[in-house]
Design a protein around this motif. Structure first.
Motif, PDB file in Angstrom:
ATOM      1  N   PHE A  39       0.815  -1.211   0.000  1.00  0.00           N
ATOM      2  CA  PHE A  39       0.000   0.000   0.000  1.00  0.00           C
ATOM      3  C   PHE A  39       0.853   1.268   0.000  1.00  0.00           C
ATOM      4  O   PHE A  39       0.328   2.361   0.204  1.00  0.00           O
ATOM      5  CB  PHE A  39      -0.942  -0.021   1.204  1.00  0.00           C
ATOM      6  N   TYR A  48      -4.681 -10.601  -9.180  1.00  0.00           N
ATOM      7  CA  TYR A  48      -5.041 -10.977  -7.813  1.00  0.00           C
ATOM      8  C   TYR A  48      -5.323 -12.478  -7.772  1.00  0.00           C
ATOM      9  O   TYR A  48      -6.405 -12.943  -8.122  1.00  0.00           O
ATOM     10  CB  TYR A  48      -6.272 -10.189  -7.346  1.00  0.00           C
ATOM     11  N   GLU A  65     -11.184 -13.755   4.041  1.00  0.00           N
ATOM     12  CA  GLU A  65     -10.148 -12.731   4.078  1.00  0.00           C
ATOM     13  C   GLU A  65      -9.375 -12.684   2.766  1.00  0.00           C
ATOM     14  O   GLU A  65      -9.107 -11.607   2.226  1.00  0.00           O
ATOM     15  CB  GLU A  65      -9.180 -12.987   5.238  1.00  0.00           C
ATOM     16  N   GLY A  69     -11.495  -9.753   1.906  1.00  0.00           N
ATOM     17  CA  GLY A  69     -10.909  -8.787   2.837  1.00  0.00           C
ATOM     18  C   GLY A  69      -9.715  -8.044   2.255  1.00  0.00           C
ATOM     19  O   GLY A  69      -9.714  -6.804   2.178  1.00  0.00           O
ATOM     20  N   LEU A  70      -8.697  -8.782   1.845  1.00  0.00           N
ATOM     21  CA  LEU A  70      -7.503  -8.149   1.285  1.00  0.00           C
ATOM     22  C   LEU A  70      -7.840  -7.441  -0.029  1.00  0.00           C
ATOM     23  O   LEU A  70      -7.352  -6.339  -0.303  1.00  0.00           O
ATOM     24  CB  LEU A  70      -6.411  -9.191   1.063  1.00  0.00           C
ATOM     25  N   SER A  72     -10.633  -5.990  -0.933  1.00  0.00           N
ATOM     26  CA  SER A  72     -11.307  -4.713  -0.695  1.00  0.00           C
ATOM     27  C   SER A  72     -10.308  -3.641  -0.285  1.00  0.00           C
ATOM     28  O   SER A  72     -10.432  -2.473  -0.684  1.00  0.00           O
ATOM     29  CB  SER A  72     -12.397  -4.878   0.370  1.00  0.00           C
ATOM     30  N   HIS A  73      -9.311  -4.045   0.483  1.00  0.00           N
ATOM     31  CA  HIS A  73      -8.266  -3.118   0.908  1.00  0.00           C
ATOM     32  C   HIS A  73      -7.464  -2.632  -0.304  1.00  0.00           C
ATOM     33  O   HIS A  73      -7.155  -1.440  -0.420  1.00  0.00           O
ATOM     34  CB  HIS A  73      -7.356  -3.810   1.924  1.00  0.00           C
ATOM     35  N   VAL A  74      -7.121  -3.546  -1.189  1.00  0.00           N
ATOM     36  CA  VAL A  74      -6.364  -3.183  -2.391  1.00  0.00           C
ATOM     37  C   VAL A  74      -7.176  -2.238  -3.271  1.00  0.00           C
ATOM     38  O   VAL A  74      -6.680  -1.199  -3.729  1.00  0.00           O
ATOM     39  CB  VAL A  74      -5.967  -4.448  -3.183  1.00  0.00           C
ATOM     40  N   ARG A  76      -9.556  -0.260  -2.496  1.00  0.00           N
ATOM     41  CA  ARG A  76      -9.816   1.026  -1.856  1.00  0.00           C
ATOM     42  C   ARG A  76      -8.555   1.860  -1.651  1.00  0.00           C
ATOM     43  O   ARG A  76      -8.575   3.084  -1.857  1.00  0.00           O
ATOM     44  CB  ARG A  76     -10.484   0.784  -0.493  1.00  0.00           C
ATOM     45  N   ASP A  77      -7.437   1.196  -1.287  1.00  0.00           N
ATOM     46  CA  ASP A  77      -6.282   1.948  -0.798  1.00  0.00           C
ATOM     47  C   ASP A  77      -5.017   1.860  -1.647  1.00  0.00           C
ATOM     48  O   ASP A  77      -4.116   2.682  -1.476  1.00  0.00           O
ATOM     49  CB  ASP A  77      -5.936   1.479   0.627  1.00  0.00           C
ATOM     50  N   ALA A  78      -4.921   0.869  -2.514  1.00  0.00           N
ATOM     51  CA  ALA A  78      -3.674   0.689  -3.268  1.00  0.00           C
ATOM     52  C   ALA A  78      -3.670   1.524  -4.536  1.00  0.00           C
ATOM     53  O   ALA A  78      -4.713   1.928  -5.054  1.00  0.00           O
ATOM     54  CB  ALA A  78      -3.479  -0.790  -3.607  1.00  0.00           C
ATOM     55  N   SER A 132     -14.501  -0.602  -8.570  1.00  0.00           N
ATOM     56  CA  SER A 132     -13.102  -0.363  -8.935  1.00  0.00           C
ATOM     57  C   SER A 132     -12.935   0.825  -9.875  1.00  0.00           C
ATOM     58  O   SER A 132     -11.831   1.083 -10.351  1.00  0.00           O
ATOM     59  CB  SER A 132     -12.513  -1.606  -9.600  1.00  0.00           C
TER      60      SER A 132
END
Length: 268
Positions: A39, A48, A65, A69-70, A72-74, A76-78, A132
């Motif tokens: 990140f 992915y 996860e 989980g991971l 959604s993090h990617v 949103r934030d990557a 996305s």
């Protein structure tokens, strides 16, 4: 040279993607699980591949996860340009013979324990397609096989046994069949999706169900004895439509031809 990131690079398909990309001279970032740099840097074009398959029933929370989980993090934030999310044609199973097209409306029994896999993959797909900003697409992989030690699944395990045994007995129905695709053809399909900036969902499959009886015929033709002792059963799962994959210039090889080639290598 382009920048690629392969999330889940230690897995069966992820490792092959890393090798294929590096072989053609690309710069590849293959983060380990929990790598904070995921990140903090530009990821470029992302595959992915993180996920669970054979042990999802005993690791349901890890499955969610990895699949959601991971991811959604990617999303949103990557920082990334494009992302291809590896899903599964298993999502068609509940539709029976009527399923297999990328635009099918899926159906799941939310109370069935095994559906933690299907539901989590479906949610991952939804995030990619709807959240996305148009930067993600979905590859639904069929039943992937390979003769290597790290490959799993019915056909892969059968080939590993064939290295050691000339006579094999399986408690499986001769009529049961699956839409198999070799790992090399999967890599070709994924790279084609990337090259063409494929949108939406693409089935990565052969598009033809091969029965256990047909597999046994190939083994017999090359000097093995494969005895199937299971009771009669219908084919497993629908056959996938592969027109979108074909439009990308990829056609998976006939599983029987690939099996014959592998078995001939064992004979040497």
């Amino acid at each position: 040279m382009s920048l690629y990131t392969v999330i889940g690079a230690g897995g069966f398909i992820g490792a092959r993607l890393v090798a294929a990309l590096r072989e053609r001279g690309e710069s590849v970032y293959a983060p380990a699980r929990g790598d904070p740099e995921l990140f903090n840097r530009d990821l470029g074009r992302v595959f992915y591949c993180a996920g669970l398959t054979g042990d999802f029933m005993v690791r349901p929370f890890d499955t969610v996860e990895a699949h959601v989980g991971l991811l959604s993090h990617v999303l949103r934030d990557a920082r990334f340009g494009r992302l291809i999310y590896l899903s599964s044609t298993r999502l068609y199973d509940s539709l029976g013979d009527q399923g297999g097209r990328e635009d099918d409306v899926l159906a799941f029994d939310v109370a069935a324990p095994r559906n933690v896999y299907d539901l989590s993959k479906a949610l991952g797909e939804n995030l990619c397609l709807a959240r996305s900003g148009g930067r993600a697409s979905v590859a639904r992989l069929s039943n992937v096989f390979d003769a290597s030690d790290d490959a799993g699944g019915f056909l892969s395990d059968l080939l590993k046994r064939a290295r050691r045994e000339k006579t094999i007995t399986l408690d499986s129905s001769p009529q049961s069949g699956r839409d198999y695709i070799h790992a090399d053809d999967v890599i070709a399909g994924l790279l084609a999706m990337d090259a063409h900036d494929a949108e939406g969902i693409v089935n990565i499959a052969r598009g033809v169900a091969i029965s256990n009886a047909e597999i046994a015929e190939v083994f017999t033709a090359h000097g093995w004895t494969l005895e199937l002792t299971g009771a009669a059963a219908p084919p497993h799962g629908p056959t996938c439509d592969v027109s979108r994959l074909a439009a990308l210039g990829v056609s998976a090889r006939d599983v029987r031809d690939v099996l014959g080639q592998v078995l001939r290598g064992f004979e040497v």
